[in-house]
Design a protein around this motif. Structure first.
Motif, PDB file in Angstrom:
ATOM      1  N   GLN A 348       0.838  -1.197   0.000  1.00 41.03           N
ATOM      2  CA  GLN A 348       0.000   0.000   0.000  1.00 41.03           C
ATOM      3  C   GLN A 348       0.870   1.242   0.000  1.00 41.03           C
ATOM      4  N   PHE A 349       0.361   2.285  -0.650  1.00 40.02           N
ATOM      5  CA  PHE A 349       1.094   3.539  -0.640  1.00 40.02           C
ATOM      6  C   PHE A 349       0.403   4.532   0.293  1.00 40.02           C
ATOM      7  N   SER A 350       1.214   5.263   1.021  1.00 38.87           N
ATOM      8  CA  SER A 350       0.680   6.378   1.782  1.00 38.87           C
ATOM      9  C   SER A 350       1.614   7.557   1.629  1.00 38.87           C
ATOM     10  N   SER A 351       1.033   8.730   1.459  1.00 38.45           N
ATOM     11  CA  SER A 351       1.879   9.912   1.382  1.00 38.45           C
ATOM     12  C   SER A 351       2.267  10.366   2.779  1.00 38.45           C
ATOM     13  N   SER A 352       1.623   9.789   3.805  1.00 42.09           N
ATOM     14  CA  SER A 352       1.954  10.204   5.169  1.00 42.09           C
ATOM     15  C   SER A 352       3.078   9.331   5.702  1.00 42.09           C
ATOM     16  N   ARG A 353       3.822   9.888   6.636  1.00 43.26           N
ATOM     17  CA  ARG A 353       4.958   9.149   7.175  1.00 43.26           C
ATOM     18  C   ARG A 353       4.533   8.136   8.232  1.00 43.26           C
ATOM     19  N   TYR A 355       3.189   5.486   7.610  1.00 42.96           N
ATOM     20  CA  TYR A 355       3.612   4.219   7.029  1.00 42.96           C
ATOM     21  C   TYR A 355       5.022   4.390   6.479  1.00 42.96           C
ATOM     22  N   PHE A 356       5.534   3.348   5.862  1.00 42.66           N
ATOM     23  CA  PHE A 356       6.939   3.403   5.474  1.00 42.66           C
ATOM     24  C   PHE A 356       7.145   3.491   3.971  1.00 42.66           C
TER      25      PHE A 356
END
Lengths: 451, 391
Positions: A348-353, A355-356
């Motif tokens: 999964q992608f997240s623009s928030s930090r 996640y990694f």
């Protein structure tokens, strides 16, 4: 070349499935659809009946409010079916295409010798007027109004968007003709925005009779609304028009060849597109015409346009008038055990930090349509302006829209925005709020109250 | 894994509308979404969404609080050991005592708070919001360890109902619910919230009843039990500066250790969950007034002492940065944070009635945050209009 405008805010969504730059298929259209739903606020008037013969360029619909605005058939053939929805709302006019295409001949014209009125007349008759979009509100341009200026974005930053250099190769002369023609409709000139990173790499910097601006930044730097905001913001009472390169090419062809020729290269993209590439086709082609690009339509979402702003048209649907991209995604209708609580979620992608995924900046993700959470009230308030390169207060504008407060909507900049500008805000929103719908409702309210 | 999913799917209809236990729908939904990311797909707008949700955001704040909580548990036991001269207590005795004292605070805070959240979500037909996970984590850390549990329960109920639910739940509240809990306790039961006997576990009970969990030889000679704020003079605090940074001093459960709080601050700033602007400006505000007071002779403590005493840093890092109740504009955050820090130290230095000003400063600035934002936005819109006119 004027000053380069650098936009710090933005986000390029790393979704997989970019189209390879080759044409995999030339589509011989079977059934194509003209969809009045591609135009905001349009009340259509039907001009044909089932069984009527049409040529490419024959009017099929008119705008009930100003009946000189016509909508043409992209192909020659027979009107097969008129599809209506609830309250007999007109949804689609389906046209069964002939094997050989015949065009209405509107006559070759020399733009240099034409007056503004003649150019308007030519576009209206041939059904290409709807290519011009008016801001504020993103509706079909009003032919009675002289806009402050006309804006064209000559690059795209949207996820997996079709490359204008590839899709419009060989159309430069037509685009130049269209620019010359439209330049006569305004005193403010035609403003062309280029990507400064690719300034000399793109043929569009050779266009003349335009005012060039260059932009640098991530998506949505390529959105024409963002560009207008930085070039010459729209104030209350002002009107500007926007038009895409794709539509300029069609307008140019009308003057240079006399034909309503909206053929285009369409990028078939997305994580679930098999060997994503380009096809030669028309607006209104069916998803069945690109069946080489997917195995089985079950549990897939077909989007006319890009993943942020496109329309879900379904496996039986038809490409929109303005679109030259199809995105195929998997429906994310499955559960994920302890998803939010897992330290790592590598797929999964997240623009928030939180996640990694910041550790793997080059990775592309097979995204699906899962919402990844439940809807909540606005809690985090600084995530939105990080992806919106406009001097606006997004949460305040959205709350004004929710409250139907027209004074505040004006104050916070409703005239300058369309849904597409807020699409990334919606993407990053941890509260899973349908932000584009809020803007849609806000614009609908403005149209109802102000026009 | 799929076995668990099958079980959830099997019992789900019972909790749906019209099912036998339909009145527990929100509760079921809360537990289900806690275990599984739901299978909802996007209907409108952007077809793909970022995988971050509020649960992830909130759990980051909870994680950031863990160092302060663990240190707090240890320190409760350690202060008890010091107070009663329990020379034979080792690490595990200390931790065990801390757990016995702190765990009930957590149980009460979560049971009462989440209970109210679940009921009100059910009444309003909402999903349960995860905001209280953070509030419930904060509340035990900002109260004296010996606060009676029934008082805590009432205070939590007040804060959640009057402070949050009547405004429409998480995201709509004006004041930070955890601080509201503390304010309620502070003004309703002042004797349990100040003085020199409430900050160390077991001392109150020993003074009143002559017993404590581990009375030992009774209170040691020279036991003071006071926090640094009780006697903020250089002579008193200079020898204790290192203790104040490590946190081995009496105080509310989680606020004493500067080091543990800074660990949390690093996580919050790195993940971007809390605003570094508010933290930095609050520290600047505290230092400014701290040194001003030092310069005019209101105190003989250099300004930086104000940062390590009492709840200043805990409030700055975890409470002033609450995204819902703080200022929302970037410029407003600088003003808001600075005033939080400045007001907190002002109350400390010039108001003899209240030794600590952090709670009041944050609640006051919560109240004024919308006003700050209003003027920041008005100013920005005016500036922009002027710029556009010239262009």
């Amino acid at each position: 070349m004027s000053n380069n405008i650098y936009l710090k805010q933005g986000l390029d969504i790393p979704i997989s499935g970019v189209a390879a730059q080759n044409t995999r298929k030339v589509i011989t259209p079977d059934v194509v659809a003209v969809k009045p739903t591609d135009f905001r606020g349009l009340v259509p008037k039907l001009l044909v009946r089932e069984g009527d013969r049409v040529l490419a360029g024959s009017p099929v619909l008119a705008d009930k409010m100003s009946q000189n605005i016509l909508f043409a058939s992209p192909v020659s053939g027979t009107v097969a079916e008129v599809v209506r929805g609830e309250k007999r709302k007109l949804l689609e006019v389906r046209i069964k295409a002939d094997e050989k295409q015949e065009y209405v001949d509107y006559g070759v014209k020399r733009v240099a010798d034409m007056s503004a009125e003649q150019i308007k007349e030519a576009l209206l008759t041939a059904g290409l007027w709807p290519a011009l979009t008016q801001r504020p509100y993103g509706i079909i341009a009003n032919p009675e109004v002289k806009p402050k200026a006309i804006f064209v974005s000559a690059f795209t930053t949207a996820p997996l968007a079709a490359s204008p250099e590839f899709t419009l190769q060989g159309d430069l002369a037509d685009i130049q003709t269209a620019v010359d023609a439209l330049g006569k409709l305004t005193d403010g000139g035609v403003h062309l925005s280029l990507n400064s990173a690719n300034y000399s790499g793109t043929p569009f910097h050779k266009l003349t009779n335009v005012i060039v601006h260059t932009f640098e930044g991530k998506h949505p730097a390529g959105n024409v609304g963002v560009q207008i905001h930085h070039i010459s913001p729209i104030r209350k009472g002002e009107t500007v028009w926007t038009v895409s390169l794709l539509m300029l090419a069609a307008i140019g062809k009308l003057f240079n060849t006399g034909k309503y020729d909206v053929r285009r290269k369409i990028a078939v993209t997305g994580p679930k597109a098999v060997n994503p590439a380009y096809v030669d086709g028309y607006p209104g082609i069916s998803m069945k015409d690109i069946k080489e690009f997917y195995e089985t339509p079950e549990n897939l979402r077909f989007i006319s346009g890009d993943v942020l702003t496109g329309t879900n048209i379904g496996a039986e649907g038809y490409l929109g008038f303005f679109d030259n991209q199809v995105t195929i995604l998997e429906e994310g209708n499955k559960y994920e055990l302890l998803g939010w609580a897992k330290p790592f979620r590598p797929g999964q992608f997240s623009s928030s930090r939180t996640y990694f995924s910041w550790l793997t900046p080059k990775k592309k993700y097979d995204m699906d349509t899962n919402l990844h959470g439940g809807p909540r009230a606005f809690v985090l308030n600084d995530v939105y302006s990080k992806v919106l390169p406009m001097e606006l207060y997004p949460v305040y504008l959205l709350k004004a829209c929710l409250a139907n407060d027209i004074d505040k909507m004006e104050k916070f900049g409703i005239y300058e925005v369309l849904e597409e500008d807020f699409a990334l805000c919606e993407y990053v929103c941890p509260s899973k709020i349908d932000i584009q719908q809020i803007i849609t409702d806000g614009i609908a309210l403005m149209l109802k109250e102000m026009c | 894994m799929s076995g668990l999913r099958n079980f959830v799917d099997k019992i789900k209809p019972t909790f749906e509308k019209g099912g036998k236990l339909g009145f527990l729908h929100s509760t079921f939904d809360a537990f289900e979404t806690f275990l599984f990311v739901p299978n909802t797909v996007t209907r409108k707008g952007a077809h793909v969404r970022d995988c971050v949700d509020l649960k992830r955001v909130m759990i980051m704040v909870v994680l950031a609080l863990v160092p302060a909580m663990l240190f707090g548990i240890w320190n409760v036991g350690y202060q008890h050991k010091l107070a009663f001269g329990l020379a034979d207590w080792g690490f595990w005795n200390i931790v065990l005592y801390g757990l016995v004292k702190v765990l009930p605070l957590y149980i009460v805070a979560y049971l009462v708070g989440l209970g109210i959240e679940f009921v009100s979500a059910q009444i309003q037909g909402h999903e349960v919001n995860e905001g209280y996970l953070v509030s419930g984590m904060l509340i035990p850390l900002i109260v004296p360890v010996d606060v009676p549990l029934w008082m805590l329960a009432i205070a939590v109920a007040f804060a959640v109902i009057i402070g949050k639910e009547v405004f429409g739940g998480t995201g709509m509240n004006i004041w930070n619910p955890a601080l509201l809990t503390r304010a309620f306790l502070f003004f309703s039961y002042p004797s349990k919230m100040s003085g020199s006997t409430v900050w160390t576990g077991g001392v109150e009970r020993f003074v009143n009843e002559g017993v404590a969990f581990q009375a030992g030889n009774g209170l040691v000679d020279g036991f003071s039990g006071a926090t640094p704020l009780a006697d903020p003079t250089l002579a008193n605090l200079q020898p204790k500066l290192w203790d104040m940074i490590v946190g081995t001093i009496p105080g509310s459960v989680g606020e004493t250790s500067v080091i543990a709080i800074l660990l949390g601050a690093i996580l919050l700033i790195w993940t971007g969950v809390a605003s570094w602007k508010i933290m930095v400006s609050s520290v600047l505000g505290g230092l400014a007034i701290g040194y001003l007071g030092y310069a005019v002779g209101a105190t003989d403590l250099p300004g930086y002492y104000q940062l390590v005493m009492g709840g200043f840093l805990f409030g700055t890092v975890f409470m002033a940065t609450d995204p819902v109740t703080s200022a929302q504009t970037e410029c407003g955050k600088w003003i808001y944070g600075f005033l939080v820090g400045a007001l907190a130290v002002t109350v400390r230095l010039w108001n003899p009635g209240y030794p600590e000003g952090m709670m009041l400063a944050i609640l006051l600035m919560n109240t004024f945050a919308p006003l700050i934002d209003h003027y920041v936005i008005e100013g920005s819109i005016k500036r922009r209009a002027k710029k556009v006119k010239i262009a």
